[in-house]
Design a protein around this motif. Structure first.
Motif, PDB file in Angstrom:
ATOM      1  N   GLY A  46      -9.856-133.146 -12.625  1.00  0.00           N
ATOM      2  CA  GLY A  46     -10.014-133.454 -14.053  1.00  0.00           C
ATOM      3  C   GLY A  46     -10.442-134.881 -14.285  1.00  0.00           C
ATOM      4  N   ALA A  47     -11.443-135.337 -13.523  1.00  0.00           N
ATOM      5  CA  ALA A  47     -11.845-136.752 -13.622  1.00  0.00           C
ATOM      6  C   ALA A  47     -13.107-136.937 -14.461  1.00  0.00           C
ATOM      7  CB  ALA A  47     -12.036-137.336 -12.226  1.00  0.00           C
ATOM      8  N   ASN A  48     -13.468-135.914 -15.268  1.00  0.00           N
ATOM      9  CA  ASN A  48     -14.657-136.100 -16.087  1.00  0.00           C
ATOM     10  C   ASN A  48     -14.345-136.845 -17.398  1.00  0.00           C
ATOM     11  OD1 ASN A  48     -13.730-133.048 -16.517  1.00  0.00           O
ATOM     12  ND2 ASN A  48     -14.495-133.834 -18.450  1.00  0.00           N
ATOM     13  N   GLY A  52      -8.085-139.508 -15.605  1.00  0.00           N
ATOM     14  CA  GLY A  52      -8.714-139.191 -14.321  1.00  0.00           C
ATOM     15  C   GLY A  52      -9.985-140.001 -14.107  1.00  0.00           C
ATOM     16  N   ALA A 126      -5.617-133.206 -13.525  1.00  0.00           N
ATOM     17  CA  ALA A 126      -6.089-132.349 -14.628  1.00  0.00           C
ATOM     18  C   ALA A 126      -4.910-131.738 -15.368  1.00  0.00           C
ATOM     19  CB  ALA A 126      -6.976-131.237 -14.075  1.00  0.00           C
ATOM     20  N   GLY A 127      -5.100-131.531 -16.666  1.00  0.00           N
ATOM     21  CA  GLY A 127      -4.010-130.925 -17.421  1.00  0.00           C
ATOM     22  C   GLY A 127      -4.461-130.410 -18.766  1.00  0.00           C
ATOM     23  N   VAL A 146      -2.330-123.803 -14.963  1.00  0.00           N
ATOM     24  CA  VAL A 146      -3.231-124.916 -14.610  1.00  0.00           C
ATOM     25  C   VAL A 146      -2.425-126.122 -14.120  1.00  0.00           C
ATOM     26  CG1 VAL A 146      -4.837-126.631 -15.577  1.00  0.00           C
ATOM     27  CG2 VAL A 146      -5.081-124.204 -16.173  1.00  0.00           C
ATOM     28  N   LEU A 173       0.391-135.731 -11.725  1.00  0.00           N
ATOM     29  CA  LEU A 173       0.556-136.236 -13.082  1.00  0.00           C
ATOM     30  C   LEU A 173       1.534-135.347 -13.843  1.00  0.00           C
ATOM     31  CD1 LEU A 173      -1.079-138.662 -14.640  1.00  0.00           C
ATOM     32  CD2 LEU A 173      -1.664-138.126 -12.290  1.00  0.00           C
ATOM     33  N   SER A 174       2.701-135.904 -14.141  1.00  0.00           N
ATOM     34  CA  SER A 174       3.688-135.194 -14.953  1.00  0.00           C
ATOM     35  C   SER A 174       3.679-135.845 -16.336  1.00  0.00           C
ATOM     36  CB  SER A 174       5.054-135.281 -14.277  1.00  0.00           C
ATOM     37  OG  SER A 174       6.025-134.664 -15.090  1.00  0.00           O
ATOM     38  N   SER A 175       4.838-135.911 -16.971  1.00  0.00           N
ATOM     39  CA  SER A 175       4.921-136.515 -18.306  1.00  0.00           C
ATOM     40  C   SER A 175       6.376-136.666 -18.701  1.00  0.00           C
ATOM     41  CB  SER A 175       4.224-135.606 -19.314  1.00  0.00           C
ATOM     42  OG  SER A 175       4.471-136.056 -20.620  1.00  0.00           O
ATOM     43  N   LYS A 204       5.301-129.539 -16.976  1.00  0.00           N
ATOM     44  CA  LYS A 204       5.450-130.929 -16.518  1.00  0.00           C
ATOM     45  C   LYS A 204       6.768-131.133 -15.768  1.00  0.00           C
ATOM     46  CE  LYS A 204       1.599-131.959 -17.303  1.00  0.00           C
ATOM     47  NZ  LYS A 204       0.664-132.653 -16.410  1.00  0.00           N
ATOM     48  N   GLY A 231       2.405-142.670 -19.565  1.00  0.00           N
ATOM     49  CA  GLY A 231       2.588-143.293 -20.875  1.00  0.00           C
ATOM     50  C   GLY A 231       1.988-142.359 -21.920  1.00  0.00           C
ATOM     51  N   ILE A 232       2.039-142.776 -23.183  1.00  0.00           N
ATOM     52  CA  ILE A 232       1.367-142.011 -24.243  1.00  0.00           C
ATOM     53  C   ILE A 232      -0.013-142.656 -24.369  1.00  0.00           C
ATOM     54  CG2 ILE A 232       1.477-141.200 -26.629  1.00  0.00           C
ATOM     55  CD1 ILE A 232       3.954-140.412 -25.129  1.00  0.00           C
ATOM     56  N   ARG A 239      -6.384-132.488 -27.874  1.00  0.00           N
ATOM     57  CA  ARG A 239      -7.385-131.600 -28.477  1.00  0.00           C
ATOM     58  C   ARG A 239      -6.816-130.332 -29.108  1.00  0.00           C
ATOM     59  NH1 ARG A 239     -10.798-130.742 -23.052  1.00  0.00           N
ATOM     60  NH2 ARG A 239      -9.601-132.543 -22.403  1.00  0.00           N
ATOM     61  N   TRP A 249       0.416-138.366 -34.607  1.00  0.00           N
ATOM     62  CA  TRP A 249      -0.244-139.147 -33.557  1.00  0.00           C
ATOM     63  C   TRP A 249      -0.834-140.433 -34.145  1.00  0.00           C
ATOM     64  CZ3 TRP A 249      -0.788-138.521 -28.259  1.00  0.00           C
ATOM     65  CH2 TRP A 249      -1.728-139.332 -27.637  1.00  0.00           C
TER      66      TRP A 249
HETATM   67  N1  NAP Z   1      -2.619-138.677 -22.506  1.00  0.00           N
HETATM   68  C1  NAP Z   1      -1.298-138.710 -22.496  1.00  0.00           C
HETATM   69  O1  NAP Z   1      -0.660-139.249 -23.427  1.00  0.00           O
HETATM   70  C2  NAP Z   1      -0.519-138.101 -21.355  1.00  0.00           C
HETATM   71  C3  NAP Z   1       0.880-138.287 -21.348  1.00  0.00           C
HETATM   72  C4  NAP Z   1       1.606-137.738 -20.294  1.00  0.00           C
HETATM   73  C5  NAP Z   1       0.973-137.049 -19.277  1.00  0.00           C
HETATM   74  N2  NAP Z   1      -0.390-136.874 -19.324  1.00  0.00           N
HETATM   75  C6  NAP Z   1      -1.003-136.116 -18.223  1.00  0.00           C
HETATM   76  O2  NAP Z   1      -2.062-136.862 -17.674  1.00  0.00           O
HETATM   77  C7  NAP Z   1      -3.061-135.986 -17.126  1.00  0.00           C
HETATM   78  C8  NAP Z   1      -4.443-136.405 -17.598  1.00  0.00           C
HETATM   79  O3  NAP Z   1      -4.487-136.221 -19.000  1.00  0.00           O
HETATM   80  P1  NAP Z   1      -5.486-136.979 -19.993  1.00  0.00           P
HETATM   81  O4  NAP Z   1      -4.634-137.582 -21.032  1.00  0.00           O
HETATM   82  O5  NAP Z   1      -6.465-137.792 -19.257  1.00  0.00           O
HETATM   83  O6  NAP Z   1      -6.162-135.683 -20.665  1.00  0.00           O
HETATM   84  P2  NAP Z   1      -7.682-135.292 -20.962  1.00  0.00           P
HETATM   85  O7  NAP Z   1      -8.448-136.460 -21.439  1.00  0.00           O
HETATM   86  O8  NAP Z   1      -7.572-134.088 -21.841  1.00  0.00           O
HETATM   87  O9  NAP Z   1      -8.209-134.860 -19.514  1.00  0.00           O
HETATM   88  C9  NAP Z   1      -7.735-133.683 -18.916  1.00  0.00           C
HETATM   89  C10 NAP Z   1      -8.668-133.307 -17.778  1.00  0.00           C
HETATM   90  O10 NAP Z   1      -8.181-132.079 -17.211  1.00  0.00           O
HETATM   91  C11 NAP Z   1      -9.289-131.195 -17.064  1.00  0.00           C
HETATM   92  N3  NAP Z   1      -8.891-129.782 -17.065  1.00  0.00           N
HETATM   93  C12 NAP Z   1      -8.227-129.088 -18.006  1.00  0.00           C
HETATM   94  N4  NAP Z   1      -8.125-127.798 -17.642  1.00  0.00           N
HETATM   95  C13 NAP Z   1      -8.746-127.675 -16.438  1.00  0.00           C
HETATM   96  C14 NAP Z   1      -8.999-126.604 -15.552  1.00  0.00           C
HETATM   97  N5  NAP Z   1      -8.622-125.345 -15.834  1.00  0.00           N
HETATM   98  N6  NAP Z   1      -9.657-126.851 -14.397  1.00  0.00           N
HETATM   99  C15 NAP Z   1     -10.076-128.093 -14.091  1.00  0.00           C
HETATM  100  N7  NAP Z   1      -9.891-129.155 -14.905  1.00  0.00           N
HETATM  101  C16 NAP Z   1      -9.234-128.943 -16.061  1.00  0.00           C
HETATM  102  C17 NAP Z   1     -10.163-131.504 -18.276  1.00  0.00           C
HETATM  103  O11 NAP Z   1     -11.463-130.971 -18.083  1.00  0.00           O
HETATM  104  P3  NAP Z   1     -12.395-130.524 -19.342  1.00  0.00           P
HETATM  105  O12 NAP Z   1     -12.953-131.789 -19.907  1.00  0.00           O
HETATM  106  O13 NAP Z   1     -13.398-129.626 -18.709  1.00  0.00           O
HETATM  107  O14 NAP Z   1     -11.482-129.826 -20.311  1.00  0.00           O
HETATM  108  C18 NAP Z   1     -10.113-133.026 -18.242  1.00  0.00           C
HETATM  109  O15 NAP Z   1     -10.997-133.526 -17.287  1.00  0.00           O
HETATM  110  C19 NAP Z   1      -2.650-134.573 -17.559  1.00  0.00           C
HETATM  111  O16 NAP Z   1      -2.029-133.926 -16.484  1.00  0.00           O
HETATM  112  C20 NAP Z   1      -1.647-134.814 -18.683  1.00  0.00           C
HETATM  113  O17 NAP Z   1      -0.713-133.767 -18.797  1.00  0.00           O
HETATM  114  C21 NAP Z   1      -1.145-137.397 -20.334  1.00  0.00           C
END
Ligand code: NAP
Length: 315
Positions: A46-48, A52, A126-127, A146, A173-175, A204, A231-232, A239, A249
């Motif tokens: 999930g590094a796009n 990530g 990814a998440g 996932v 990556l948890s939370s 998580k 973190g948040i 989304r 938020w």
């Molecule tokens: N942001 C926060 O506040 C927060 C807090 C606590 C934990 N986290 C954790 O941190 C991690 C990264 O989150 P982020 O905030 O960077 O979220 P993000 O911007 O939504 O990125 C999530 C990534 O996961 C990919 N993904 C989702 N479903 C997938 C699948 N079926 N197969 C492959 N890739 C998939 C997405 O790809 P697409 O673009 O194709 O959808 C995207 O690249 C997650 O595990 C999340 O639970 C985030």
């Protein structure tokens, strides 16, 4: 935040708000390291976008070979171009991976095991959060499928390569949202009742429990495992939030982290020497998680159930 939406300020909401203020206070204490990754290979799922992609930029700057594992090739192409431009490192490779389909996970692992001679870090990043009820190609609830099962299978399939490349690391990556859920052994796919927030919390929590269970199995192997709360963070993770949650938020936005700040704990767990395997890390240090996340009996039950559901034997 959900607690407010449900019409009551519950315990979890209070904990979340307290955590936000704590995180804000800790933002100034940024961590930094000159560690290099020359000659090392890293996979980031999930590094796009989001955490990530930012992690990929930092690790590429350190000279590593970075494999970004993404399901959307268009987004992955643009992400790769940005990672290469910002890091100055052309050794960034895209590989297709859809964690909601075990066939795609197996194909991805087959390619990696065939083409890569070594793997020093697997970052299970990814998440998906609080999506409407959906099932993966294998019939698992989407968030559990996932966030937990997809990464569990991926780790299983790449473990031999990680072992051969030791010292190597796995970062899950948890939370802090692990506090929202419990492992519903009797209805793990939420077929009887689905609550998006609780299902995210369950997935998580599963990330932390499986980190602990795996660390025990990998003792003295040279492969270490870490769970991370980033973190948040201001990413696209929100989304699937409804309007009410999006308004909440906006209110807490000043207390949230930039994506760069949000990537720091993952980077820390990837490069910092001598940190405790099996631990839960937040703000670039070992942190405390809930009692449910330290329940090693439940961790073993979850392990067994995950193996059963995926049809794998992993003692
Ligand atoms: N942001 C926060 O506040 C927060 C807090 C606590 C934990 N986290 C954790 O941190 C991690 C990264 O989150 P982020 O905030 O960077 O979220 P993000 O911007 O939504 O990125 C999530 C990534 O996961 C990919 N993904 C989702 N479903 C997938 C699948 N079926 N197969 C492959 N890739 C998939 C997405 O790809 P697409 O673009 O194709 O959808 C995207 O690249 C997650 O595990 C999340 O639970 C985030």
């Amino acid at each position: 935040m959900d607690g407010i939406i449900d019409g009551k300020l519950d315990y979890i909401t209070i904990c979340s708000i307290t955590q936000l203020f704590k995180e804000k206070a800790l933002l100034c204490g940024q961590w930094s390291s000159e560690a290099r990754l020359t000659g090392k290979t890293v996979i980031i799922t999930g590094a796009n976008t989001g955490i990530g992609k930012e992690t990929a930029v930092d690790l590429a700057k350190r000279g590593g070979r970075i494999i970004i594992a993404c399901r959307d090739m268009g987004k992955a192409d643009s992400a790769r171009a940005e990672i290469v431009e910002r890091s100055g490192n052309p050794d960034v490779v895209i590989r297709g991976l859809d964690l909601s389909d075990s066939k795609s996970i197996r194909e991805f692992a087959q390619i990696i095991n065939r083409e890569e001679h070594q793997l020093h870090a697997l970052i299970n990043n990814a998440g998906v959060m609080m999506c409407p009820y959906a099932k993966t190609a294998d019939g698992f609830e989407m968030q559990f499928g996932v966030n937990h099962l997809g990464h569990f299978l991926l780790t299983f399939l790449l473990l031999e390569l990680l072992r051969r490349s030791a010292p190597s690391r796995i970062i899950n990556l948890s939370s802090m949202a692990h506090a929202w859920g419990r492992i519903q052994l009797e209805d793990v796919h939420s077929e009887r009742s689905y609550h998006p927030r609780r299902a995210y919390g369950q997935s998580k929590l599963a990330n932390i429990l499986s980190t602990r269970a795996l660390a025990r199995r990998l003792q003295d192997s040279g492969v270490t495992v870490y769970a991370v709360h980033p973190g948040i963070v201001r990413t696209e993770i929100k989304r699937h939030m409804n309007l009410a949650l999006l308004i909440s938020w906006k209110v807490v936005r000043p207390f949230t982290k930039t994506i760069q700040q949000g990537a720091q704990t993952t980077i820390y767990c990837t490069v910092e020497p001598d940190i405790q395997s099996g631990g839960y890390y937040c703000d670039c240090k070992l942190s405390s998680c809930t009692r449910a996340a330290r329940d090693d009996v439940m961790a073993e039950k979850l392990w067994e159930l995950s193996c059963q559901m995926l049809g794998i034997t992993w003692e």
